[in-house]
Design an enzyme around this catalytic site. Sequence first.
Site, short mmCIF file in Angstrom:
data_model
loop_
_atom_site.label_atom_id
_atom_site.label_comp_id
_atom_site.label_asym_id
_atom_site.label_seq_id
_atom_site.Cartn_x
_atom_site.Cartn_y
_atom_site.Cartn_z
N LEU A 1 10.63 1.30 7.72
CA LEU A 1 10.08 1.81 6.47
C LEU A 1 10.75 3.15 6.18
O LEU A 1 10.81 4.00 7.07
CB LEU A 1 8.56 2.02 6.60
CG LEU A 1 7.92 2.49 5.30
CD1 LEU A 1 7.83 1.34 4.30
CD2 LEU A 1 6.55 3.07 5.55
N GLU B 1 11.32 2.36 14.84
CA GLU B 1 10.45 3.44 14.38
C GLU B 1 9.16 3.35 15.19
O GLU B 1 9.08 2.59 16.15
CB GLU B 1 10.18 3.31 12.88
CG GLU B 1 9.52 2.00 12.51
CD GLU B 1 9.35 1.80 11.01
OE1 GLU B 1 9.13 2.79 10.30
OE2 GLU B 1 9.41 0.63 10.57
N TYR C 1 0.84 -1.21 0.00
CA TYR C 1 0.00 0.00 0.00
C TYR C 1 0.86 1.24 0.00
O TYR C 1 2.08 1.17 0.22
CB TYR C 1 -0.97 -0.01 1.19
CG TYR C 1 -0.35 0.30 2.53
CD1 TYR C 1 0.46 -0.63 3.18
CD2 TYR C 1 -0.57 1.51 3.16
CE1 TYR C 1 1.02 -0.35 4.43
CE2 TYR C 1 -0.02 1.79 4.40
CZ TYR C 1 0.78 0.86 5.03
OH TYR C 1 1.34 1.15 6.24
N HIS D 1 -0.65 -21.08 -1.09
CA HIS D 1 0.48 -20.24 -0.71
C HIS D 1 1.33 -19.85 -1.92
O HIS D 1 1.85 -18.74 -2.00
CB HIS D 1 1.37 -20.94 0.32
CG HIS D 1 0.76 -20.99 1.69
ND1 HIS D 1 -0.41 -21.65 1.96
CD2 HIS D 1 1.15 -20.44 2.87
CE1 HIS D 1 -0.71 -21.51 3.24
NE2 HIS D 1 0.23 -20.78 3.81
N ARG E 1 -7.24 -20.18 -2.97
CA ARG E 1 -6.25 -20.07 -1.91
C ARG E 1 -5.15 -21.12 -2.06
O ARG E 1 -5.42 -22.32 -2.09
CB ARG E 1 -6.91 -20.20 -0.54
CG ARG E 1 -5.97 -19.87 0.60
CD ARG E 1 -6.66 -19.90 1.95
NE ARG E 1 -5.74 -19.49 3.00
CZ ARG E 1 -4.84 -20.29 3.55
NH1 ARG E 1 -4.74 -21.54 3.15
NH2 ARG E 1 -4.01 -19.83 4.49
N1 PMP Z 1 6.94 3.87 9.40
C1 PMP Z 1 5.78 3.19 9.36
C2 PMP Z 1 5.72 1.84 9.99
C3 PMP Z 1 4.65 3.73 8.73
O1 PMP Z 1 3.50 3.03 8.66
C4 PMP Z 1 4.73 5.02 8.16
C5 PMP Z 1 3.52 5.66 7.53
N2 PMP Z 1 3.12 5.01 6.38
C6 PMP Z 1 5.96 5.70 8.22
C7 PMP Z 1 7.04 5.10 8.85
C8 PMP Z 1 6.12 7.07 7.61
O2 PMP Z 1 6.14 6.99 6.21
P1 PMP Z 1 5.67 8.22 5.30
O3 PMP Z 1 6.49 9.40 5.75
O4 PMP Z 1 6.00 7.80 3.93
O5 PMP Z 1 4.22 8.41 5.55
#
Ligand code: PMP
Length: 307
Positions: A207, A182, A33, A102, A100
């Site tokens: 991320l 994070e 997403y 895997h 379904r």
């Molecule tokens: N880390 C995680 C786990 C997130 O879900 C998000 C938000 N999507 C972010 C960091 C921040 O990413 P962005 O600045 O692209 O929204």
Amino acid sequence: MSRIAYVNGHFVSHRHACIHIEDRGNQFADAVYEVWGVRNGALMDFEGHMLRLARSLTELQIHRPMGDAALGTILSRVVSLNYIRNGLIYLQISRGQARRDHVFPPPDTRPGIMITAKPINFEKAESRARKGISVITQPDTRWARRDIKSVSLLPNVLARQAAAEAGAGECWMIDREGFITEASASNAWIVNSDGTLITRPATHDILNGITRRTLFDLARKAGLKTQERAFTRDEVLAAREAFVTSASALLTPVVEIDGKAVANGHPGTFSLQLRESYVATANDRARKQVNRPSVWLVARRGERPVT
Ligand code: PMP
């Protein structure tokens, strides 16, 4: 509330939007997403999110359903059909619908695609930022490829729920070595005693937030001291300031961690100034985007959608 959604080639009313029970996103979280902020009717950091989407799809070997221009047009149309001036747009692409199993379905299986939009009250977000939020911490129980924006978000959901139950705005997750990775839905930052901006490097552990990257570049260009390295909870407690970044929170100061004040327990001037310059840059980019005769032009409220 989203009025109109886009699902597998059709614009449909949000109330009646649905996907098949055998969509692999539903059964296996076999989907990725993206979330864009919408500011003054334009998608913020359009290209950055597109690039990350392409990377997530490639890493999971999910076919791209269409090119960037076509996708941009549809995203913009969902924004305009929902009269969103300020808000968020959500895009999900799954490996498609199949019996379904895997093992991946045949290569000609069409990816599933859905898009929704919702408005955000930026004034409310502003006052939240001026107050700052508290965070709690929890062990990071997620998989080893957090760099992929997969919809497999159960640990994030549980972390955010724990934060909500504790009356906190976010949950910062801690790895086995005691370093913060994070937050449940945002990136974590501190400003240390000598004014250096510190955030964890974008490896497989986090991320790589698009807001994080934009802010990091902005700070570097402004000549601020920056460092990409992991930091501990003790460093947060010794920090001058702390904050989170994401497309929805933009930059929101953190004033308390696990019930203890960060610095004097108020948002720092550094964070608030950075937020201001980030918002100014985002507004400026959004303005340029709206003025550009490109496919991702977005109609303003009341105007005919540009398609
Ligand atoms: N880390 C995680 C786990 C997130 O879900 C998000 C938000 N999507 C972010 C960091 C921040 O990413 P962005 O600045 O692209 O929204």
